[in-house]
Structures are given as structure tokens and as C-alpha cells.
Scaffold this motif. Sequence first.
Motif, PDB file in Angstrom:
ATOM      1  N   ARG A  75      37.275  34.382  44.091  1.00  0.00           N
ATOM      2  CA  ARG A  75      37.874  35.717  44.149  1.00  0.00           C
ATOM      3  C   ARG A  75      39.003  35.772  45.174  1.00  0.00           C
ATOM      4  O   ARG A  75      39.074  34.953  46.096  1.00  0.00           O
ATOM      5  CB  ARG A  75      36.808  36.764  44.499  1.00  0.00           C
ATOM      6  CG  ARG A  75      35.682  36.875  43.482  1.00  0.00           C
ATOM      7  CD  ARG A  75      34.668  37.932  43.905  1.00  0.00           C
ATOM      8  NE  ARG A  75      33.567  38.032  42.969  1.00  0.00           N
ATOM      9  CZ  ARG A  75      33.570  38.795  41.869  1.00  0.00           C
ATOM     10  NH1 ARG A  75      34.635  39.544  41.609  1.00  0.00           N
ATOM     11  NH2 ARG A  75      32.530  38.816  41.066  1.00  0.00           N
ATOM     12  N   SER A  76      39.821  36.763  45.022  1.00  0.00           N
ATOM     13  CA  SER A  76      40.887  37.024  45.983  1.00  0.00           C
ATOM     14  C   SER A  76      40.331  37.820  47.156  1.00  0.00           C
ATOM     15  O   SER A  76      39.707  38.871  46.957  1.00  0.00           O
ATOM     16  CB  SER A  76      42.025  37.800  45.320  1.00  0.00           C
ATOM     17  OG  SER A  76      42.906  38.327  46.292  1.00  0.00           O
ATOM     18  N   ASP A 130      46.650  31.034  42.097  1.00  0.00           N
ATOM     19  CA  ASP A 130      45.834  32.000  41.366  1.00  0.00           C
ATOM     20  C   ASP A 130      46.112  31.945  39.869  1.00  0.00           C
ATOM     21  O   ASP A 130      45.205  32.134  39.045  1.00  0.00           O
ATOM     22  CB  ASP A 130      46.091  33.405  41.902  1.00  0.00           C
ATOM     23  CG  ASP A 130      45.629  33.577  43.343  1.00  0.00           C
ATOM     24  OD1 ASP A 130      44.999  32.633  43.880  1.00  0.00           O
ATOM     25  OD2 ASP A 130      45.916  34.644  43.925  1.00  0.00           O
ATOM     26  N   THR A 131      47.354  31.677  39.489  1.00  0.00           N
ATOM     27  CA  THR A 131      47.696  31.574  38.072  1.00  0.00           C
ATOM     28  C   THR A 131      46.982  30.393  37.422  1.00  0.00           C
ATOM     29  O   THR A 131      46.439  30.503  36.318  1.00  0.00           O
ATOM     30  CB  THR A 131      49.221  31.428  37.895  1.00  0.00           C
ATOM     31  OG1 THR A 131      49.868  32.581  38.454  1.00  0.00           O
ATOM     32  CG2 THR A 131      49.585  31.293  36.429  1.00  0.00           C
ATOM     33  N   ASN A 143      43.380  31.296  36.911  1.00  0.00           N
ATOM     34  CA  ASN A 143      43.212  32.239  35.811  1.00  0.00           C
ATOM     35  C   ASN A 143      43.289  31.579  34.446  1.00  0.00           C
ATOM     36  O   ASN A 143      42.626  31.997  33.492  1.00  0.00           O
ATOM     37  CB  ASN A 143      44.287  33.344  35.896  1.00  0.00           C
ATOM     38  CG  ASN A 143      43.868  34.482  36.808  1.00  0.00           C
ATOM     39  OD1 ASN A 143      42.825  35.072  36.618  1.00  0.00           O
ATOM     40  ND2 ASN A 143      44.686  34.781  37.803  1.00  0.00           N
ATOM     41  N   LEU A 144      44.099  30.527  34.348  1.00  0.00           N
ATOM     42  CA  LEU A 144      44.332  29.867  33.050  1.00  0.00           C
ATOM     43  C   LEU A 144      43.350  28.733  32.780  1.00  0.00           C
ATOM     44  O   LEU A 144      43.365  28.157  31.687  1.00  0.00           O
ATOM     45  CB  LEU A 144      45.764  29.321  33.002  1.00  0.00           C
ATOM     46  CG  LEU A 144      46.889  30.369  33.037  1.00  0.00           C
ATOM     47  CD1 LEU A 144      48.248  29.692  33.085  1.00  0.00           C
ATOM     48  CD2 LEU A 144      46.779  31.308  31.828  1.00  0.00           C
ATOM     49  N   ARG A 192      39.668  40.805  43.229  1.00  0.00           N
ATOM     50  CA  ARG A 192      39.480  40.467  41.810  1.00  0.00           C
ATOM     51  C   ARG A 192      39.075  39.002  41.640  1.00  0.00           C
ATOM     52  O   ARG A 192      39.380  38.152  42.474  1.00  0.00           O
ATOM     53  CB  ARG A 192      40.750  40.759  41.016  1.00  0.00           C
ATOM     54  CG  ARG A 192      41.918  39.848  41.303  1.00  0.00           C
ATOM     55  CD  ARG A 192      43.152  40.279  40.513  1.00  0.00           C
ATOM     56  NE  ARG A 192      44.282  39.381  40.755  1.00  0.00           N
ATOM     57  CZ  ARG A 192      44.543  38.308  40.008  1.00  0.00           C
ATOM     58  NH1 ARG A 192      43.764  38.014  38.978  1.00  0.00           N
ATOM     59  NH2 ARG A 192      45.595  37.538  40.286  1.00  0.00           N
ATOM     60  N   GLN A 193      38.372  38.738  40.538  1.00  0.00           N
ATOM     61  CA  GLN A 193      37.962  37.373  40.249  1.00  0.00           C
ATOM     62  C   GLN A 193      39.140  36.578  39.711  1.00  0.00           C
ATOM     63  O   GLN A 193      39.846  37.019  38.804  1.00  0.00           O
ATOM     64  CB  GLN A 193      36.815  37.356  39.232  1.00  0.00           C
ATOM     65  CG  GLN A 193      36.306  35.953  38.916  1.00  0.00           C
ATOM     66  CD  GLN A 193      35.001  35.954  38.154  1.00  0.00           C
ATOM     67  OE1 GLN A 193      33.968  36.357  38.691  1.00  0.00           O
ATOM     68  NE2 GLN A 193      35.031  35.522  36.899  1.00  0.00           N
ATOM     69  N   LEU A 194      39.336  35.377  40.290  1.00  0.00           N
ATOM     70  CA  LEU A 194      40.450  34.521  39.890  1.00  0.00           C
ATOM     71  C   LEU A 194      40.020  33.442  38.911  1.00  0.00           C
ATOM     72  O   LEU A 194      40.830  32.981  38.097  1.00  0.00           O
ATOM     73  CB  LEU A 194      41.054  33.845  41.129  1.00  0.00           C
ATOM     74  CG  LEU A 194      41.539  34.777  42.240  1.00  0.00           C
ATOM     75  CD1 LEU A 194      41.940  33.966  43.462  1.00  0.00           C
ATOM     76  CD2 LEU A 194      42.702  35.626  41.748  1.00  0.00           C
ATOM     77  N   GLY A 195      38.781  33.027  38.990  1.00  0.00           N
ATOM     78  CA  GLY A 195      38.303  31.966  38.114  1.00  0.00           C
ATOM     79  C   GLY A 195      36.849  31.648  38.401  1.00  0.00           C
ATOM     80  O   GLY A 195      36.245  32.167  39.346  1.00  0.00           O
TER      81      GLY A 195
END
Length: 400
Positions: free
Chosen positions: A82-83, A375-376, A379-380, A88-91
Motif C-alpha cells: 500500500r501507499s 507504483d505503476t 499496479n500492472l 490505497r493498495q498498489l499491488g
Amino acid sequence: MTQTGDALQPIVIAGAGIGGLTAALALRQQGHEIVLMDKAAGLSEVGAGLQLSPNACSVLDRIGVLDALEPHVCAPDYLRIRSGKSGRQLGRVRFGDFLKERHGFPFWVIHRADLQRVLLERVERTPGITTRLATEVLGLEPSPYDHLSCIYQNDEVTANLACKALVGADGVWSRTRRIIPGHENARFSGQVAYRATIPIEAAPANWRKDSGLWMHRDSHLVHYPVRGGRELNIVGLAEEAWRDETWSARADTKTVLHVFRDWPSEVRTLLGKAENWLKWALCSVDASGPWTHGHVALMGDAAHAMLPYMAQGAAMAIEDAAVLARHLPPDIGNIPAALRAFERERKPRVTRIQGIAFRNAKVFHYSGIREFARDTVLNLSDPETLAARFDDVYGWSPSD
């Protein structure tokens, strides 16, 4: 000096922490007599939780303690990332059955005291292992008749013990390391860890089962359940100067909340529930330095203390114990050569994992464009792909 007529002389292990206890059991399986010395008058908990990845569990299974640990562990299904800025959850990283099926052993989290207690109980029940507390190893020197003598101090009395090797498992501030020419002292990293546990009921429901990693500028937070799910282990890590007189100290909740003052309210509320914080200076020992000299070998934190950003410090000590024992079969003739071979085998892996931990220390604390890129990617990425990135770490076993 080769070993000929002194096969019954013991191997002395300095330090009865996790690495030393594991080494005692692994070396005893090879038939060696073991004398385990520790300067502490009693073995008590140091730190709080730790992670037992499949590579560590494979060794613990080999020395026969894995089943005894199971009542004390938790097996998180995921590491949720999380951040620390937005919350928010990032992965997610897949743990649980996925890692067990992939590598043959579980990924567990456990309280350090529970692991140490199970290992100690097995040591105390194992014939051929003698434990001497309140006893500090001072050195190793030749003695008459081509033997070695371990010098130790107990109750302010200095004495000698004939032995065939000395293993330094005495931690980041190892005294045994001073015996190794060219050694370097531990270095403060510029980062500290605040550690505490709270009753699991005090944590939000979504914190109670899985592991959590929160990342923010210049700090991050890790949490996971321990004590069979009865407590939540919390570790807050931050870039900070060290001003205390010792390398660990008490910290109050007000100080911790100040360090994490710009974090989400959910995190700060939880931090506020912990009453007994311990603050630790995070120090490291360069793994590329010397580990062995003659009949002396370092292992674990004494050889390669690393930052906790890959959660492999305990695992590397446990691995060390298995590999050291493999290089010291019952009929070993040339112990110095065997110890050098142990160092050659272990050093590349440990140095690489120490490097990963150093890199993670930067990545976890990114800000700006680098934070956005990190973070990107998270997320991916799917949870299985993120877990598979560590196959070479988690997939190791004593037979490798």
C-alpha cells in the motif's frame, strides 16, 4: 593444522541465537560434539517478528523442527503493498499455497522468541550438544600437542577448552569477528526500526491475516500476525540519525507518531495502540569481507548482517548452518579448507541478497517520478508474477 586424533573434541559455537542454535543441530546431525556458548545469562527475545520463507523452512525441516513450529506460525495468503501517502493498495504478492506448491515448503511468519524457544528445546533434548550460558568466547589459539584451545570467560574466570573449530554466530556486534584478519565492523545504515506487537483484536480486520507493506517517502511500515495469530507484529522503518548511547532503546508512542505524522489516519490510529516500542539502529556487515581464518568461521549476522528490506536475515543464517554442516562431515580431515569452501559457496548468494536489501531500502522510500514509476509497475503486475520474481531466493534448499 589437520584433524587426526581429536575427532571427539567439540566444535565450539559462539552465540545461541537462531543461527547458532540451527548450526548446533545441523552439525550434531553430522556426528560432531558441540559446545554452544552465549554471553547472556538467559536466552530471551530480541526483536519481534520474522519471516520464514521456503528456503529457511527447508533447513528447519531437515533438522527436524518444522512440525514443532507450526502451532506458533501464521501463513499469510498475500503480501499487500500500500501507499503510505494515500493509503490505497498498489499491488499484491501471492504467498500461501502458491509458494508452498512452487517451492515445496511454506512461507511463514513467526515471533522470534517462539522460533528461538523451539530450537533451544530441541538443542536441550539432543545428546552431544552442551550449552553454556553466561560464557563469552574470547579467542582461539594453538595449544600443546598440536591441538586448538578456545579461550572463554565465565563469571570473570578465564579458561580454555580444547576444540577442533570455532564458529562465530555471535551477531552483528560479533567478538569472534575480531579474530578474522581484515574484518570490518558493523556500520550504521542511517535508518532505524521501531518495533512493537499488539493484540490481534486491536487491529482492523483487514490487517489480521495477510502481511502488509506500506511505502512512503523516507519511511515504510511492515506488519503481519504472529503467535499463531494472537498478536500483530508492527515494524516502522525510517531514515533517522542515531543519538542513543546503545544500539537499541525504548521509544514512546508519541515519538513514533511524530515520525509517521503525515501517514494515513488508519495507520496512525493503529500505531497509537502500541504501548511498548523498541527502537533499533539498523546496521550491516559487508558480506564481501572475510568470513574465515584457519579453524574459525563466521556465519549469520556476524558475517553478513543485512538490512531487513528483503526479510532474509534470519533465513541466511539458517541457510549458513546447513551449508556449514555439509562441508564438515564426520570424517573431515582438513577443517580450514572445509571452512574456506563453505565461505566460497555461501558468499555469492549472501552478497547478492544483501545487495537486493540495500536496493529495496531505496525503492521503498522513493518519492516523485520514481515513486510513480514504482507504483505503476506494481499496479500492472499480477500477484503470481510478483511472487515469481523471488524464485531464486525462495527456491533454494540444503541440497543445492
